[in-house]
Design a protein around this motif. Sequence first.
Motif, PDB file in Angstrom:
ATOM      1  N   LEU A   1     -67.547  13.200 -15.956  1.00  0.00           N
ATOM      2  CA  LEU A   1     -66.697  12.801 -17.065  1.00  0.00           C
ATOM      3  C   LEU A   1     -65.992  11.512 -16.655  1.00  0.00           C
ATOM      4  CD1 LEU A   1     -65.723  13.620 -19.923  1.00  0.00           C
ATOM      5  CD2 LEU A   1     -63.688  14.594 -18.809  1.00  0.00           C
ATOM      6  N   GLN A   2     -66.448  10.423 -17.225  1.00  0.00           N
ATOM      7  CA  GLN A   2     -65.804   9.137 -16.983  1.00  0.00           C
ATOM      8  C   GLN A   2     -64.666   8.985 -17.976  1.00  0.00           C
ATOM      9  OE1 GLN A   2     -66.441   6.710 -14.595  1.00  0.00           O
ATOM     10  NE2 GLN A   2     -64.575   5.768 -15.405  1.00  0.00           N
ATOM     11  N   MET A   3     -63.470   8.810 -17.466  1.00  0.00           N
ATOM     12  CA  MET A   3     -62.281   8.737 -18.311  1.00  0.00           C
ATOM     13  C   MET A   3     -61.651   7.361 -18.148  1.00  0.00           C
ATOM     14  SD  MET A   3     -60.666  12.529 -17.632  1.00  0.00           S
ATOM     15  CE  MET A   3     -60.252  12.167 -15.931  1.00  0.00           C
ATOM     16  N   ASN A   4     -61.644   6.594 -19.221  1.00  0.00           N
ATOM     17  CA  ASN A   4     -61.062   5.256 -19.218  1.00  0.00           C
ATOM     18  C   ASN A   4     -59.858   5.196 -20.153  1.00  0.00           C
ATOM     19  OD1 ASN A   4     -63.184   4.384 -17.534  1.00  0.00           O
ATOM     20  ND2 ASN A   4     -64.469   3.873 -19.306  1.00  0.00           N
ATOM     21  N   SER A   5     -59.067   4.173 -19.995  1.00  0.00           N
ATOM     22  CA  SER A   5     -57.890   3.982 -20.850  1.00  0.00           C
ATOM     23  C   SER A   5     -57.056   5.258 -20.941  1.00  0.00           C
ATOM     24  CB  SER A   5     -58.320   3.532 -22.262  1.00  0.00           C
ATOM     25  OG  SER A   5     -59.080   2.347 -22.201  1.00  0.00           O
ATOM     26  N   LEU A   6     -56.787   5.821 -19.796  1.00  0.00           N
ATOM     27  CA  LEU A   6     -56.088   7.099 -19.766  1.00  0.00           C
ATOM     28  C   LEU A   6     -54.663   6.965 -20.298  1.00  0.00           C
ATOM     29  CD1 LEU A   6     -57.501   8.417 -16.417  1.00  0.00           C
ATOM     30  CD2 LEU A   6     -57.558   9.673 -18.579  1.00  0.00           C
ATOM     31  N   LYS A   7     -54.233   8.037 -20.952  1.00  0.00           N
ATOM     32  CA  LYS A   7     -52.900   8.103 -21.538  1.00  0.00           C
ATOM     33  C   LYS A   7     -52.129   9.281 -20.928  1.00  0.00           C
ATOM     34  CE  LYS A   7     -54.860   6.639 -25.992  1.00  0.00           C
ATOM     35  NZ  LYS A   7     -55.012   7.001 -27.431  1.00  0.00           N
ATOM     36  N   PRO A   8     -50.809   9.224 -20.958  1.00  0.00           N
ATOM     37  CA  PRO A   8     -50.032  10.366 -20.424  1.00  0.00           C
ATOM     38  C   PRO A   8     -50.419  11.692 -21.073  1.00  0.00           C
ATOM     39  CG  PRO A   8     -48.604   8.484 -20.720  1.00  0.00           C
ATOM     40  CD  PRO A   8     -49.937   8.094 -21.319  1.00  0.00           C
ATOM     41  N   GLU A   9     -50.803  11.656 -22.334  1.00  0.00           N
ATOM     42  CA  GLU A   9     -51.190  12.898 -23.009  1.00  0.00           C
ATOM     43  C   GLU A   9     -52.532  13.453 -22.541  1.00  0.00           C
ATOM     44  OE1 GLU A   9     -50.202  10.040 -24.415  1.00  0.00           O
ATOM     45  OE2 GLU A   9     -51.308   9.622 -26.281  1.00  0.00           O
ATOM     46  N   ASP A  10     -53.229  12.714 -21.693  1.00  0.00           N
ATOM     47  CA  ASP A  10     -54.456  13.241 -21.083  1.00  0.00           C
ATOM     48  C   ASP A  10     -54.157  14.112 -19.867  1.00  0.00           C
ATOM     49  OD1 ASP A  10     -55.951  10.045 -21.723  1.00  0.00           O
ATOM     50  OD2 ASP A  10     -56.295  11.907 -22.842  1.00  0.00           O
ATOM     51  N   THR A  11     -52.898  14.151 -19.465  1.00  0.00           N
ATOM     52  CA  THR A  11     -52.504  14.972 -18.325  1.00  0.00           C
ATOM     53  C   THR A  11     -52.802  16.434 -18.598  1.00  0.00           C
ATOM     54  OG1 THR A  11     -50.771  13.442 -17.617  1.00  0.00           O
ATOM     55  CG2 THR A  11     -50.559  15.743 -16.925  1.00  0.00           C
ATOM     56  N   ALA A  12     -53.568  17.045 -17.700  1.00  0.00           N
ATOM     57  CA  ALA A  12     -53.989  18.439 -17.884  1.00  0.00           C
ATOM     58  C   ALA A  12     -54.800  18.869 -16.672  1.00  0.00           C
ATOM     59  CB  ALA A  12     -54.840  18.578 -19.147  1.00  0.00           C
ATOM     60  N   VAL A  13     -55.092  20.150 -16.632  1.00  0.00           N
ATOM     61  CA  VAL A  13     -56.092  20.655 -15.710  1.00  0.00           C
ATOM     62  C   VAL A  13     -57.420  20.610 -16.443  1.00  0.00           C
ATOM     63  CG1 VAL A  13     -56.903  22.600 -14.337  1.00  0.00           C
ATOM     64  CG2 VAL A  13     -54.448  22.143 -14.534  1.00  0.00           C
ATOM     65  N   TYR A  14     -58.394  19.994 -15.822  1.00  0.00           N
ATOM     66  CA  TYR A  14     -59.709  19.836 -16.428  1.00  0.00           C
ATOM     67  C   TYR A  14     -60.688  20.822 -15.793  1.00  0.00           C
ATOM     68  CZ  TYR A  14     -58.272  15.652 -18.900  1.00  0.00           C
ATOM     69  OH  TYR A  14     -57.653  14.776 -19.753  1.00  0.00           O
ATOM     70  N   TYR A  15     -61.406  21.523 -16.650  1.00  0.00           N
ATOM     71  CA  TYR A  15     -62.373  22.514 -16.201  1.00  0.00           C
ATOM     72  C   TYR A  15     -63.773  22.131 -16.671  1.00  0.00           C
ATOM     73  CZ  TYR A  15     -58.199  25.485 -15.801  1.00  0.00           C
ATOM     74  OH  TYR A  15     -56.968  26.008 -15.488  1.00  0.00           O
ATOM     75  N   CYS A  16     -64.739  22.274 -15.799  1.00  0.00           N
ATOM     76  CA  CYS A  16     -66.115  22.107 -16.254  1.00  0.00           C
ATOM     77  C   CYS A  16     -66.728  23.485 -16.481  1.00  0.00           C
ATOM     78  CB  CYS A  16     -66.947  21.287 -15.272  1.00  0.00           C
ATOM     79  SG  CYS A  16     -67.494  22.166 -13.811  1.00  0.00           S
ATOM     80  N   THR A  17     -67.658  23.527 -17.395  1.00  0.00           N
ATOM     81  CA  THR A  17     -68.379  24.764 -17.693  1.00  0.00           C
ATOM     82  C   THR A  17     -69.862  24.458 -17.775  1.00  0.00           C
ATOM     83  OG1 THR A  17     -68.353  24.566 -20.111  1.00  0.00           O
ATOM     84  CG2 THR A  17     -66.423  25.554 -19.073  1.00  0.00           C
TER      85      THR A  17
END
Length: 110
Positions: free
Chosen positions: A79-95
């Motif tokens: 998961l390439q994440m660009n232009s990150l924002k504070p609201e992207d703050t989280a625990v990320y899980y893959c499935t």
Amino acid sequence: VQLVESGGGLVQAGGSLRLSCAASGSISSVYVWAWYRQAPGKQRGLVALITSSGSTNYADSVKGRFTISRDNGKNTVYLQMNSLKPEDTAVYYCTLGYYWGQGTQVTVSS
């Protein structure tokens, strides 16, 4: 099947991170890979998914900023994440199918 995520961390707003999730064990290439996230006090939600044929789908909040990809030979999803924002703050899980990883923390500072 075990899923191991990596690549999380702390980044400033506007920055980028790349999450990886590697699967070990016997898996089927027809499984759908997906990334979910859960912020404090919020429900877990789908971020992006990719099918065995390479079709993708994204949450509206990340469209144009995040890109999901898979490497079937390496049993890995990214998961390439660009232009990150504070609201992207989280625990990320893959499935992968019905298997879940342990999660990786992504924190975006303003």
